[in-house]
Design an enzyme around this catalytic site. Structure first.
Site, mmCIF file in Angstrom:
data_model
loop_
_atom_site.group_PDB
_atom_site.id
_atom_site.type_symbol
_atom_site.label_atom_id
_atom_site.label_comp_id
_atom_site.label_asym_id
_atom_site.label_seq_id
_atom_site.Cartn_x
_atom_site.Cartn_y
_atom_site.Cartn_z
ATOM 1 N N ARG A 240 0.844 -1.191 0.002
ATOM 2 C CA ARG A 240 0.514 0.081 0.071
ATOM 3 C C ARG A 240 0.851 1.378 -0.170
ATOM 4 N NH1 ARG A 240 -2.896 -3.226 -1.660
ATOM 5 N NH2 ARG A 240 -5.148 -3.391 -0.268
ATOM 6 N N HIS B 275 -0.645 -0.241 -10.215
ATOM 7 C CA HIS B 275 -1.404 -0.739 -9.147
ATOM 8 C C HIS B 275 -2.458 -2.234 -9.271
ATOM 9 C CE1 HIS B 275 -3.720 -1.306 -4.926
ATOM 10 N NE2 HIS B 275 -3.444 -2.487 -5.451
#
Ligand code: NAP
Ligand code: GLV
Length: 306
Positions: free
Chosen positions: A221, A269
């Site tokens: 993250r 991502h």
């Protein structure tokens, strides 16, 4: 049995069709405000309003591995929160991280530049022993990544909250072994969940402890990393580069320094995507187990944050 589907940013029809096919006895519906109360929810980034209305849920299934976003919402207290475990993500993560490690170790960027200018130049061969890899987080994804990297003959270290035994991996655990883990590592891979304990873990102090010429791969993250600390250590030469797949703000804003930094590779991502077929099969199997009164794996500990 009623299942409510509420996944922001995911075209719902193929998911609804797959869930209906896997659980023909269930009524599977796309959630909209005022919908009837369901027994189970399948969610990704739902609005708070969803949980305010769906207050009777027995279990909430997320179609991702990370639950940091969900845990910021007020969830029905009685509902079990269940995350995806692998479901096709572990092999993707092993591919992505192996690619980043090998690209750096074998200097493929330098060869690409040479190729562009028609330059035939064999660079000095590097030794695996000089590029120990450290994997933060030895869960479903981190363990697969660590064990894959041992196959390329890199020394591999891993760090987790509780002690682990993984063949070929030097396992470290807890805060008391973090400094030794960092000191042993040159290529650092982050595969921790984002929790109060891990937020900002990739900061100046920790990254400075990596061996000189360190390299950072963040696939967990964005909030694990302190962006300005990474840039400072790259610019000072202590770190050699970084491959980043996750960011504090996504999409990464066009003016962000990471886009144009010569030592940073950015991807949007994509290191481990949710695979519909595998995910639906896993969720359906767990719903059936819960209906039979059995326990299931992948249960999130809300206190711990993962
Ligand atoms: P997981 O199975 O829950 O593993 C988490 C690991 O982190 C465990 O080994 C755990 O230790 C360790 N850990 C947690 N808190 C810690 C702490 N305070 N100190 C030391 N170790 C700690 O999770 P996973 O399925 O491997 O997924 C990891 C993360 O990857 C997800 O949370 C998500 O954020 C990210 N992810 C990213 C993508 C992407 O496309 N970029 C895709 C999927 C997932 P214990 O084993 O001792 O509990
Ligand atoms: C993706 O980032 C996930 O957590 O599955």
């Amino acid at each position: 049995m009623r299942i409510s589907f509420c996944c922001t940013g995911t075209p719902p029809e193929p998911w609804l069709a797959a869930l209906r096919a896997a659980l023909p006895q269930a009524q599977v519906e796309l959630w909209s405000a005022g919908a009837p109360v369901a027994d189970y929810a399948v969610v990704w980034a739902p609005p708070q309003e969803f949980f305010d209305e769906q207050s009777e849920l027995k279990a909430i299934f997320t179609i991702g591995a990370g639950v940091d976003g969900l845990l910021r919402l007020r969830l029905p207290p009685q509902a079990a929160l269940i995350r995806l475990e692998d479901a096709g993500m572990a092999v993707q993560m092993a591919e992505y991280v192996s690619h980043a490690v090998l690209r750096h170790f074998r200097e493929f960027d330098a060869y690409e530049n040479q190729s562009g200018s028609g330059q035939w130049l064999q660079r000095r061969a590097q030794r695996h022993a000089d590029f120990p890899v450290g994997v933060l987080g030895l869960g479903v994804l981190g363990a697969r990544v660590a064990q894959t990297l041992t196959q390329f003959a890199f020394p591999v270290h891993g760090w987790s909250r509780t002690a682990k035994v993984l063949e070929g991996v030097h396992c470290h655990a807890g805060q008391e072994q973090l400094q030794d883990f960092l000191a042993a590592t040159r290529i650092l891979v982050c595969l921790l969940p984002l929790t109060d304990a891990t937020q900002g873990i990739l900061n100046r102090d920790r990254l400075s402890r990596l061996r000189t010429g360190g390299y950072v791969i963040n696939v967990a993250r964005g909030a694990h990393l302190v962006d300005e600390d990474l840039v400072a250590l790259l610019d000072s030469g202590h770190l050699a580069g970084a491959t980043l797949d996750v960011f504090r703000t996504e999409p990464l804003p066009p003016a962000h320094v990471f886009w144009k930094h010569p030592k940073i590779q950015v991807t949007p991502h994509i290191s481990a995507r949710t695979l519909r077929q595998e995910s639906v099969a896993q969720i359906a199997e767990k719903i059936e187990a819960l209906q039979r009164g059995q326990s299931v794996a992948g249960l999130v500990n809300r206190e711990q944050g993962y």
